[in-house]
Structure formats: structure tokens, C-alpha cells
Design a protein around this motif. Structure first.
Motif, PDB file in Angstrom:
ATOM      1  N   GLN A  77       6.034  57.023  -6.041  1.00  0.00           N
ATOM      2  CA  GLN A  77       6.851  57.340  -4.869  1.00  0.00           C
ATOM      3  C   GLN A  77       7.675  58.605  -5.091  1.00  0.00           C
ATOM      4  N   PHE A 391       0.413  53.146   3.677  1.00  0.00           N
ATOM      5  CA  PHE A 391       1.015  52.054   2.911  1.00  0.00           C
ATOM      6  C   PHE A 391       0.340  50.735   3.262  1.00  0.00           C
ATOM      7  N   GLY A 395       4.197  46.809   4.319  1.00  0.00           N
ATOM      8  CA  GLY A 395       4.834  47.520   3.215  1.00  0.00           C
ATOM      9  C   GLY A 395       5.624  48.754   3.606  1.00  0.00           C
ATOM     10  N   GLU A 398       7.721  50.629   1.050  1.00  0.00           N
ATOM     11  CA  GLU A 398       7.113  51.627   0.161  1.00  0.00           C
ATOM     12  C   GLU A 398       7.440  53.039   0.642  1.00  0.00           C
ATOM     13  N   THR A 402       9.973  56.205  -0.677  1.00  0.00           N
ATOM     14  CA  THR A 402       9.527  57.592  -0.832  1.00  0.00           C
ATOM     15  C   THR A 402      10.477  58.526  -0.092  1.00  0.00           C
TER      16      THR A 402
END
Length: 413
Positions: A77, A391, A395, A398, A402
Motif C-alpha cells: 500500500q 481491491f 475491501g 485497502e 493507500t
């Protein structure tokens, strides 16, 4: 290159996985009245601080940022964020987020927004990043679960806007006369007349199967038929396909009433099949292709049809909306109310209505796009051809992590 080397060292030399586990425990630990549990939380918090302090001491000048990165974002990430910062030279200053199958997923999150996602959104809000929820749902539905998940104070903070019914209205609490904007009131009178006709007839004149197998979603403007069966099931697939064909024909007859003339069966089917391959495929599979072509549609009808969006969501919904009102129009209105003059948005969504926003931010250099791996093919094609920000189902966190890393890196400069 120096920053790359330092980040490589950060994730190579320090146990960032354990650090993130401590951070997640401290952030998401539920409130309890147990002394033992609270002692455990305090021990974890102390250990987290000690590990962060070690990182701070190891990286002069950037230690605070690196400790934040290591405790919130994985190596992948963080390096994705570094690539994005190298490319765009700025961080995210607004989120544009779809709801169904993006923020929440019937398959992976039991149709609720995960606690991790809610916590991260709260954190971004505290950092001053506005949030635009952009959905096809009704305003009341969205307000309900947002207040339940994020809290009334955050939703009514003045930094949260809801673009609802795919852009027919915008709700931004705390902005006086601009709090609620009914964008559909700006449409031409003949367009509004077609919608009035369709809305008043959509259930009363429906075929028996459609009338018994569908219900009308409680929209302010869009006309959406939803199945009375489980979304995605065979029965839902069949009834929504039938409802789509019925709605197309209803648009045609309603347009004829507004124009005070007769219509030839098949003009609307020909027009909308020519505009949308999915609609054409439904008509072909049902053996209900028109005997006329799109070129046969009279100009007066075509002029009305070109302002109307007939949308098909397989085994989920058949909808009549306005092409003059979409998520892009709603997002622009939301940005204006939120006073975001130089946006750089992270747009997340899964459907073609979200794709319009993704293309808009790309064309105007005002953001980037991300999508779940089960999004429509056109959405995934766009995302893969831009920054490859895909993703897992359910999710969103996630991508939020990032974005967190991207903003921390941007803050360094």
C-alpha cells in the motif's frame, strides 16, 4: 530515490505487521466495562507507542510520518502510494464513494459497512478531508445507515455530502439554503412530464408478473423497479428482464402522450438497444427485438429519448432516470457546496454510473479511480488502464489505507 530507499528500509528492518496489529487493536477495540480488558488495551497502547518511538528515532526528519505509515499501511500500500505521489504530485483532498458493492457488499460484509472502513473514514474526516457519498439509493436510506455507522455529528458536520438517486439530488447538512438541492427541478418541462407519466402508470399498467414480482423503490425522481426475490437469484433475473422491456415500452407511450401523437411499437426498444448493448442483449434473449431500427425513430421522440436513461442492473433493478442528471452532475454540485475549488478525489465504485465520475476526474485531472474486483467489465478496464487500483470485494479499507499513505507522503513536502 532516497525516499524509496528509506521506505524499503522501514519495511525491511521493522516488524510492521505486528505494529499494524497493535494499531488495529487500539483503534477498533470495542468499549467494554471490563477492567482486565481495559488493562489489555492499555498494554497494547503502550507497546504501540514504544514501537513507533523506535521508528521515529531511526529516521530523523521523517520519523513521525514513517511511524504513521508503518502502523497504518502495508508495504504494498505504501509503495503504491509512492507511485501515485510520483505521478500526480498531490494527495487526496476529497472522497467520492459508491455504497452498494463498494463501501459494503452483500457477499462479504453482510451488507454493512465494516468497522475498519468506518474508523478510517472518521480518521480522514478528522484530518479535514470531505466525504461525498454517491449512490443510486434514496436519501432516507443512505442517511439512516450513515448516521448509524459514522454518527450524527460527523454526518451533520458540514463536510459530508450525499449525492442520491444517481445524481437527482444532493444533500449537504449544515449549509443553510444549499443543504438540499433538487437537481431534477432544473430539467425541461416536457422531460419532467414524461417522468410524471411513467411514474403514475408504472405499477397500475404493469403486466401481472411484473406487478406481482416487483416493487417500486421509494425514490424522489428516478423510477426504479426492484425484484420481490433475492437479488441475483434466477427469479430476480427473469422478472427484472421483463420489467426492463415493460419500462422501455412505457417510456415510449408516455412520450407519445406528452407529444400528443401516436407512436409505432418498437421505437423506444430500437433506440435504447442501440444505446446500450446490455439492453440489446436482453431483448434478443427474450425474442423481443423491434421490427424497426434506431434510424426510424422520429426526431421528436429521439429528442426526448436522448435525455432519458433506461438502466438495466441484472437481477437487481430496472430503472428510468435522466441522462441530464447523473453522478457527475451531483458530484459537481456537492463540490460546489463543500467549496472544494481544486479537487483531487479518490473515486470508488463498481457500476457504469460510477464510471462516468471516474472518466470525469481523469479528463479534468481532478482525481483517481479504484474499484472492487467484481465491478463491471467497463469499470475494471478503466481502472486497470489508469492506475490499476483494484481491491477485493468488501475491501475498501485497502484503498483507504493507500490513500492515507499517499497523504502522509504528500505532507512531507
Amino acid at each position: 530515490m532516497e525516499q524509496y530507499d528509506q521506505l524499503y528500509r522501514l519495511y525491511e528492518e521493522f516488524d510492521t505487521k505486528t505494529l499494524r496489529a497493535y494499531q488495529e487493536f487500539v483503534d477498533l477495540f470495542p468499549p467494554v466495562n471490563s477492567r482486565v480488558a481495559l488493562d489489555q488495551w492499555q498494554e497494547a497502547s503502550t507497546e504501540l507507542d514504544d514501537r513507533k518511538e523506535t521508528i521515529r528515532a531511526s529516521f530523523p526528519r521523517v520519523g513521525e510520518t514513517f511511524a504513521a505509515l508503518a502502523s497504518h499501511a502495508t508495504r504494498d500500500q505504501t509503495f503504491t502510494a509512492l507511485d501515485l505521489y510520483t505521478k500526480y504530485d498531490r494527495g487526496i483532498n476529497v472522497f467520492v464513494l459508491d455504497v452498494d458493492e463498494t463501501l459494503r457488499s452483500a457477499g462479504n460484509t453482510d451488507n454493512e459497512i465494516p468497522r475498519e472502513t468506518l474508523h478510517l473514514l472518521t480518521q480522514f474526516h478528522e484530518d479535514g478531508t470531505p466525504i461525498v457519498i454517491c449512490t443510486g439509493q434514496t436519501l432516507e436510506n443512505v442517511k439512516g445507515f450513515l448516521i448509524q455507522g459514522l454518527g450524527s455529528e460527523l454526518v451533520h458536520s458540514g463536510d459530508v455530502s450525499i449525492v442520491y438517486e444517481t445524481g437527482t439530488g444532493v444533500f449537504t447538512p449544515g449549509h443553510g439554503s444549499e443543504t438540499k438541492q433538487l437537481l431534477y427541478e432544473n430539467l425541461s418541462e416536457d422531460t419532467q412530464d414524461v417522468f410524471r407519466q411513467v411514474r403514475s402508470r408504472v405499477l397500475s399498467e404493469a403486466p401481472e408478473d411484473v406487478r406481482q414480482g416487483c416493487h417500486l423503490q421509494g425514490n424522489e425522481f428516478n423510477i426504479t423497479l426492484k425484484p420481490n426475490f433475492e437479488t441475483g437469484s434466477k427469479r430476480a433475473h427473469e422478472i427484472i428482464a421483463e420489467a426492463l422491456v415493460y419500462q422501455i415500452d412505457l417510456v415510449e407511450s408516455s412520450a407519445a402522450r406528452v407529444l400528443d401523437t401516436d407512436a409505432e411499437d418498437g421505437w423506444a426498444r430500437a433506440y435504447f438497444a442501440d444505446q446500450d448493448p446490455e439492453i440489446r442483449e436482453v431483448l434478443e434473449k427474450r425474442g423481443e427485438q423491434p421490427d424497426v431500427s434506431a434510424e426510424d425513430v422520429p426526431d421528436a421522440f429521439a429528442s426526448l429519448f436522448e435525455r432519458i436513461d433506461v438502466a438495466y442492473y441484472e437481477a437487481d433493478a430496472a430503472e428510468v432516470g435522466s441522462l441530464e442528471l447523473n453522478k457527475v452532475v451531483g458530484v459537481e454540485a456537492a463540490f460546489d457546496v463543500l467549496d472544494i475549488e481544486d479537487p483531487f478525489a479518490l473515486v470508488m465504485g463498481d457500476s457504469k454510473s460510477d464510471l462516468r465520475v471516474m472518466r470525469w476526474v481523469e479528463e479534468n485531472d481532478t482525481g483517481i479511480a479504484a474499484a472492487p474486483n467484481h465491478a463491471s467489465g467497463d469499470v475494471l478496464d478503466h481502472v486497470m488502464n489508469t492506475d490499476e487500483l483494484v481491491f477485493d470485494r468488501g475491501g475498501v479499507a485497502e484503498m483507504l489505507r493507500t490513500a492515507y499513505a499517499l497523504n502522509r507522503l504528500a505532507d512531507l513536502d
